[in-house]
Write an enzyme that holds these catalytic residues in place. Structure first.
Site, short mmCIF file in Angstrom:
data_model
loop_
_atom_site.label_atom_id
_atom_site.label_comp_id
_atom_site.label_asym_id
_atom_site.label_seq_id
_atom_site.Cartn_x
_atom_site.Cartn_y
_atom_site.Cartn_z
N LYS A 47 -4.78 -1.57 16.10
CA LYS A 47 -5.36 -0.75 15.15
C LYS A 47 -6.74 -0.01 15.75
CE LYS A 47 -3.06 -1.59 11.49
NZ LYS A 47 -2.28 -0.24 11.11
N LEU B 54 0.64 -1.13 -0.09
CA LEU B 54 -0.12 -0.02 0.03
C LEU B 54 0.82 1.35 -0.24
CD1 LEU B 54 -2.63 -1.08 2.56
CD2 LEU B 54 -3.01 -0.64 0.21
N TYR C 226 -2.57 -7.37 16.47
CA TYR C 226 -2.91 -6.60 15.29
C TYR C 226 -4.27 -5.80 15.46
CZ TYR C 226 -3.73 -5.05 10.61
OH TYR C 226 -4.12 -4.27 9.50
#
Length: 231
Positions: free
Chosen positions: A160, A13, A156
């Site tokens: 986030k 990305l 994870y």
């Protein structure tokens, strides 16, 4: 000329975001932990390489000093660097497993913000884009209709969720800045073993969109290509 820095920019990305922003006329500094890979990626795109490890205070400070020397200002910061960490089930997850993920995904953003806020403050329209995930949304991960509800982990997802909160707090604390978090969606990258169902171009679109907003754009928001994401 818009001066933009993207962390974790040598692949996935970050790389695709750099490509798009270069096409939009930005001067892009491509931050990468590995100098060789970073230089190769920057050369392939026509970006400017910047050796940058967001888990290391000295590396981040050196990167800020270099951009200050060369440009004197930073207009856009894309906090893209992130790791998936251990995929162990919750019962087997250790604190060290979570700490490793937080060092990059959460503390890395805090390090970057602390070092680069002075340069961003010199911009007429400072923009920060934090790359989050639907996995960080309590609403999304408890919705049985969403794929994210079937994925269970500690490091994870919680990292986030933390990114969502620090984005909100930076947005409130820096009212002249536009600070937002984006969900690129399930994109095929090294992070998920290329199991994602979107191309990197599709995933990067929302990052690019939020990196190019003006001074009248939103701040303190959590958005995906389809629109606002529930926190």
């Amino acid at each position: 000329m818009t001066i933009t820095l993207i962390t974790g920019g040598n692949k996935g990305l970050g790389f695709e975001t750099a490509r798009a922003l270069l096409g939009a006329g930005h001067t892009v500094y491509l931050g990468a932990r590995d100098p060789g890979r970073g230089e190769a990626a920057a050369a392939a795109l026509g970006a400017r390489h910047l050796t940058l490890d967001v888990t290391d205070d000295t590396s981040v400070a050196a990167a800020a000093a270099l951009i200050e020397e060369r440009e004197g200002v930073l207009d856009v910061l894309v906090n893209n660097a992130g790791i998936a960490g251990s995929l162990s089930p919750p019962r087997d997850t250790r604190a060290d497993d979570v700490l490793r993920v937080y060092e990059t995904n959460v503390f890395g953003i805090v390090r970057m913000m602390h070092a680069f806020i002075p340069l961003l403050e010199r911009s007429t329209a400072p923009v920060v884009v934090n790359v989050g995930s639907g996995m960080g949304s309590l609403a999304v991960t408890t919705d049985p209709e969403r794929l994210e509800s079937t994925l269970v982990g500690i490091g994870y997802p919680s990292s986030k969720t933390a990114v969502n909160m620090i984005t909100s707090q930076y947005a409130k604390g820096l009212p002249r800045f536009r600070v937002n978090v984006v969900d690129p969606g399930y994109t095929a990258t090294d992070l998920n073993g290329h199991r994602g169902i979107q191309s990197v171009a599709e995933g990067a679109a929302i990052i690019v969109g939020m990196a190019t907003i003006g001074a009248d754009g939103p701040t303190g928001s959590f958005v995906a290509a389809s629109g606002p994401v529930a926190w």
